[in-house]
Design a protein around this motif. Sequence first.
Motif, PDB file in Angstrom:
ATOM      1  N   ALA A  58      53.701  53.353  70.998  1.00 21.01           N
ATOM      2  CA  ALA A  58      54.850  53.518  72.175  1.00 21.01           C
ATOM      3  C   ALA A  58      56.006  53.597  72.196  1.00 21.01           C
ATOM      4  O   ALA A  58      56.151  54.397  73.376  1.00 21.01           O
ATOM      5  CB  ALA A  58      53.865  51.947  72.728  1.00 21.01           C
ATOM      6  N   PHE A  59      56.774  52.988  71.417  1.00 18.57           N
ATOM      7  CA  PHE A  59      58.190  53.341  72.100  1.00 18.57           C
ATOM      8  C   PHE A  59      58.531  54.305  71.265  1.00 18.57           C
ATOM      9  O   PHE A  59      59.148  55.272  71.812  1.00 18.57           O
ATOM     10  CB  PHE A  59      59.442  52.417  70.504  1.00 18.57           C
ATOM     11  N   ALA A  60      57.632  55.071  70.956  1.00 20.47           N
ATOM     12  CA  ALA A  60      58.296  56.834  69.518  1.00 20.47           C
ATOM     13  C   ALA A  60      57.320  57.601  71.188  1.00 20.47           C
ATOM     14  O   ALA A  60      58.056  58.372  71.342  1.00 20.47           O
ATOM     15  CB  ALA A  60      57.195  57.492  68.836  1.00 20.47           C
TER      16      ALA A  60
ATOM     17  N   LEU B 147      75.486  57.292  65.111  1.00 18.32           N
ATOM     18  CA  LEU B 147      75.583  56.340  65.753  1.00 18.32           C
ATOM     19  C   LEU B 147      74.255  55.517  64.869  1.00 18.32           C
ATOM     20  O   LEU B 147      74.690  54.456  65.469  1.00 18.32           O
ATOM     21  CB  LEU B 147      74.959  57.265  66.894  1.00 18.32           C
ATOM     22  N   TYR B 148      74.014  55.684  64.425  1.00 14.32           N
ATOM     23  CA  TYR B 148      72.473  54.827  64.002  1.00 14.32           C
ATOM     24  C   TYR B 148      73.202  54.917  62.424  1.00 14.32           C
ATOM     25  O   TYR B 148      73.417  53.106  62.392  1.00 14.32           O
ATOM     26  CB  TYR B 148      71.465  56.208  62.995  1.00 14.32           C
ATOM     27  N   TRP B 149      74.439  54.720  61.541  1.00 17.31           N
ATOM     28  CA  TRP B 149      74.793  54.035  61.278  1.00 17.31           C
ATOM     29  C   TRP B 149      75.354  52.798  61.906  1.00 17.31           C
ATOM     30  O   TRP B 149      75.355  52.095  60.755  1.00 17.31           O
ATOM     31  CB  TRP B 149      75.662  54.867  60.064  1.00 17.31           C
TER      32      TRP B 149
ATOM     33  N   HIS C  45      71.408  53.730  73.997  1.00 19.81           N
ATOM     34  CA  HIS C  45      70.957  52.752  74.330  1.00 19.81           C
ATOM     35  C   HIS C  45      69.919  51.893  74.059  1.00 19.81           C
ATOM     36  O   HIS C  45      69.622  51.578  73.675  1.00 19.81           O
ATOM     37  CB  HIS C  45      71.263  53.409  75.724  1.00 19.81           C
ATOM     38  N   ALA C  46      69.013  53.325  73.312  1.00 24.05           N
ATOM     39  CA  ALA C  46      67.796  53.131  72.870  1.00 24.05           C
ATOM     40  C   ALA C  46      68.102  52.653  71.641  1.00 24.05           C
ATOM     41  O   ALA C  46      67.114  52.063  70.797  1.00 24.05           O
ATOM     42  CB  ALA C  46      66.886  54.537  72.078  1.00 24.05           C
ATOM     43  N   LEU C  47      68.696  53.006  70.351  1.00 24.90           N
ATOM     44  CA  LEU C  47      69.073  51.848  69.168  1.00 24.90           C
ATOM     45  C   LEU C  47      69.755  50.391  69.556  1.00 24.90           C
ATOM     46  O   LEU C  47      69.690  49.902  68.696  1.00 24.90           O
ATOM     47  CB  LEU C  47      70.475  52.883  68.610  1.00 24.90           C
TER      48      LEU C  47
END
Length: 215
Positions: free
Chosen positions: A79-81, A176-178, A106-108
């Motif tokens: 659902a998140f995806a 950004l993920y890191w 914002h999503a991360l």
Amino acid sequence: MLRDMTTDPATPRRTPAGAAVLREDVTEAIRAAVFEELAAVGYARMSIEGIARRAGVGKTAVYRRWKSKLALVLDLVTAFAANGLPAPETGSLYGDVRALLEVAAHALRHPVASQVIPDLLVEAARHPEISDAIKAALLDGQQGVAAVIVREAVARGELPPTADPDRALDLMVGPLYWRLVVVREEVGEAYLDALAASAAAALRAEAPPSSRPSR
């Protein structure tokens, strides 16, 4: 010939006697409880009992909706995806990259990414279903957005035709993920500005595929 009443649109459909009616507010309470339980104890220690207790419902309310904790988590990740990331349309490569970084940041920060996904990545090695769901949540949608950004930039003449959308995604979202999920440091507007400028510059200087090492 007897008329099939089950397919006649004029025949009102009845809920079978004794069938359970699933209340949406209870379903949402359970979903919220899953996020909290995952963040608190991780997937391995998470239990249906703990989820039910957090949601203020009985275990049967959970099992009516999902057959196992794996099915429950896969449903939430999927659902998140499905929410996806919108493809920016700013008219410039830098603007599109900067807009993507804003939405991605914002999503991360969402509990799914910042607290739940790292734990599920460990479980993915043992559960292929989790691996596939995480790939869809973290990669597939963003790859599509990156492809749009690169295609539009090529059309405007800002990028060479050899620009690689997969490499573009690595350059744009990887740092950004890191920073947000692995190192767990907050990022500000200045960081996003600088990262967007660096990613755009790197993409413009991208070498042809033949000169890059195979991935």
